[in-house]
Design a protein around this motif. Sequence first.
Motif, PDB file in Angstrom:
ATOM      1  N   GLU A  55     -57.990  -5.270 -58.146  1.00  0.00           N
ATOM      2  CA  GLU A  55     -58.127  -5.088 -59.676  1.00  0.00           C
ATOM      3  C   GLU A  55     -58.662  -3.723 -60.370  1.00  0.00           C
ATOM      4  OE1 GLU A  55     -57.844  -8.470 -62.214  1.00  0.00           O
ATOM      5  OE2 GLU A  55     -59.657  -8.456 -61.410  1.00  0.00           O
ATOM      6  N   GLU A  84     -56.733  -0.196 -58.437  1.00  0.00           N
ATOM      7  CA  GLU A  84     -55.582  -0.848 -58.944  1.00  0.00           C
ATOM      8  C   GLU A  84     -56.142   0.524 -60.420  1.00  0.00           C
ATOM      9  OE1 GLU A  84     -51.579  -0.579 -60.681  1.00  0.00           O
ATOM     10  OE2 GLU A  84     -52.716  -1.463 -58.972  1.00  0.00           O
ATOM     11  N   GLN A  85     -57.180   0.147 -60.741  1.00  0.00           N
ATOM     12  CA  GLN A  85     -57.887   0.725 -62.099  1.00  0.00           C
ATOM     13  C   GLN A  85     -58.317   2.338 -61.961  1.00  0.00           C
ATOM     14  OE1 GLN A  85     -59.239  -0.988 -65.947  1.00  0.00           O
ATOM     15  NE2 GLN A  85     -58.597  -3.091 -64.103  1.00  0.00           N
ATOM     16  N   ASN A 111     -58.966   6.322 -64.793  1.00  0.00           N
ATOM     17  CA  ASN A 111     -58.374   6.729 -64.225  1.00  0.00           C
ATOM     18  C   ASN A 111     -57.458   7.783 -63.483  1.00  0.00           C
ATOM     19  OD1 ASN A 111     -54.732   5.346 -63.521  1.00  0.00           O
ATOM     20  ND2 ASN A 111     -54.980   3.671 -65.050  1.00  0.00           N
ATOM     21  N   ALA A 155     -60.602   3.787 -67.805  1.00  0.00           N
ATOM     22  CA  ALA A 155     -60.127   3.134 -67.549  1.00  0.00           C
ATOM     23  C   ALA A 155     -61.316   1.607 -67.672  1.00  0.00           C
ATOM     24  CB  ALA A 155     -60.355   2.378 -65.923  1.00  0.00           C
ATOM     25  N   LYS A 209     -60.497  -0.835 -69.652  1.00  0.00           N
ATOM     26  CA  LYS A 209     -60.389  -2.436 -69.297  1.00  0.00           C
ATOM     27  C   LYS A 209     -60.981  -2.191 -68.167  1.00  0.00           C
ATOM     28  CE  LYS A 209     -56.443  -5.180 -67.327  1.00  0.00           C
ATOM     29  NZ  LYS A 209     -55.388  -5.665 -66.985  1.00  0.00           N
ATOM     30  N   LEU A 210     -61.151  -1.891 -67.718  1.00  0.00           N
ATOM     31  CA  LEU A 210     -62.717  -1.884 -66.140  1.00  0.00           C
ATOM     32  C   LEU A 210     -63.826  -2.479 -66.965  1.00  0.00           C
ATOM     33  CD1 LEU A 210     -63.271  -2.895 -63.325  1.00  0.00           C
ATOM     34  CD2 LEU A 210     -62.868  -0.057 -62.784  1.00  0.00           C
TER      35      LEU A 210
END
Length: 464
Positions: free
Chosen positions: A120, A123-124, A184, A191, A193-194
């Motif tokens: 995860e 990916e970010q 990102n 990022a 969300k991270l």
Amino acid sequence: MSSARHYLAVDLGAESGRAIAGTLSGGTLTLQELHRFPNIPVRVFSALHWDTLRLWHEIQQGISIASRGCELSGIAVDTWGVDFALLGADGALAANPRHYRDPRNHGILEKMFASVTREEIFEQAGIQFMVINTLCQLYAMKLAGDSALDRARTLLMMPDLFNYWLTGVVRSELTIASTSQFCNPRTGQWATKLFAQLGLPESILPEIIGPGQKLGEWNRIPVFTTGSHDTASAVAAVPAETRDWCYISSGTWSLMGVELDAPVINAESLELNLTNELGFGGTTRLLKNIAGLWLLQECRRAWSASGRNYSYEDLTGMAAEARPFLARIDPDAFPDPGDMPAKIREWCAAAGQGVPETPGEIARTILESLAFRYLEVLESLERLLGRRLGTIHIVGGGSRNVLLNQLVADITRRRVVAGPAEATAAGNILIQAIGSGQLADLAEARQVVRRSFPVEVFQPRDTR
């Protein structure tokens, strides 16, 4: 191209800093080092800090010296990657910035993966997993209950901090932001969300802007963003003309990679633990961070402490005379400072290899091992990209090491082009020149590099 203009590059490395003046005139760039100063971390109890206010003082000294001789058309700051400062509500430092080798970061990756998986995160962020990364440092602060994180209102990477002190403008430059592991590379944005998944406060993240933009002024001198990560500036000054090349930005760290049009974020690049950092002109630097000449720097420091003072030229000369291929170490197995000669001898003995004893033998073991590590990274990049990379451009201070350059050519069986040694300062200044309108783009900047700086070519020798 317009008439002569003068710029100042403030280049802060992990061992020293410099203020370098550059004059761009008639399609060529000339550089002059005006001010050099050590960058020595400070230990307080177990914590390792940067001497940030001393660096700020030296930056001002460098600007003052440069301003005496000419009218500057720009100033820009570049630094090493990953480290950062936190500002409180009053705009002052919430705490003194820590060094990326601070012991608090040890073991943090496993703790982070308990909250967000490796897949995860990659990916970010698309970044190589290292405990020195900004994300790891922030998560270590959170787990330690560091009150500075609670007080923080703004996070600035190190060159962004100095830009803020120069101009009063709070921004994060793209190339340095991309070293953080929470930018990102597909979007060039944070990022968030991270950040949220790890319970970190996304409110501290400032606006990201690109390199080559005017931020403000310092005493009526324009201040630009550049490739604020020193490697981004160095790669901008690689004198390449074709696409079949890779680079090694050689200094305290060796950053080896290729320049691409887009990031490569997939299962294979994750398995190879590669980094997608963003460069100038919409480029991506797909690379591997390798512990570089820091190993030799630490050895030199240890020998100096015992009364044996060797220059880097001395050590390279002794290495050239030493027995070849006595041992081969993993350069990345020595992350912490300390008695590096003893650590290397112990590592070789434990591995059942020959044990280098003299400074020449130890220096040669380091240089040969770096060359073998470059071969491993080269082959992994070629497999990932599906094409051969015929030329290795070595830039930065390490490009002056003739023995290492020849070892790289011999061991990789590739043509090596060494130089410019001052690629970071050159790239810093050329990006300023693009920002000021004196140059058009990266292609023209590299034409300037080819006209301005001689290079040395090393062909593979038959060492059988």
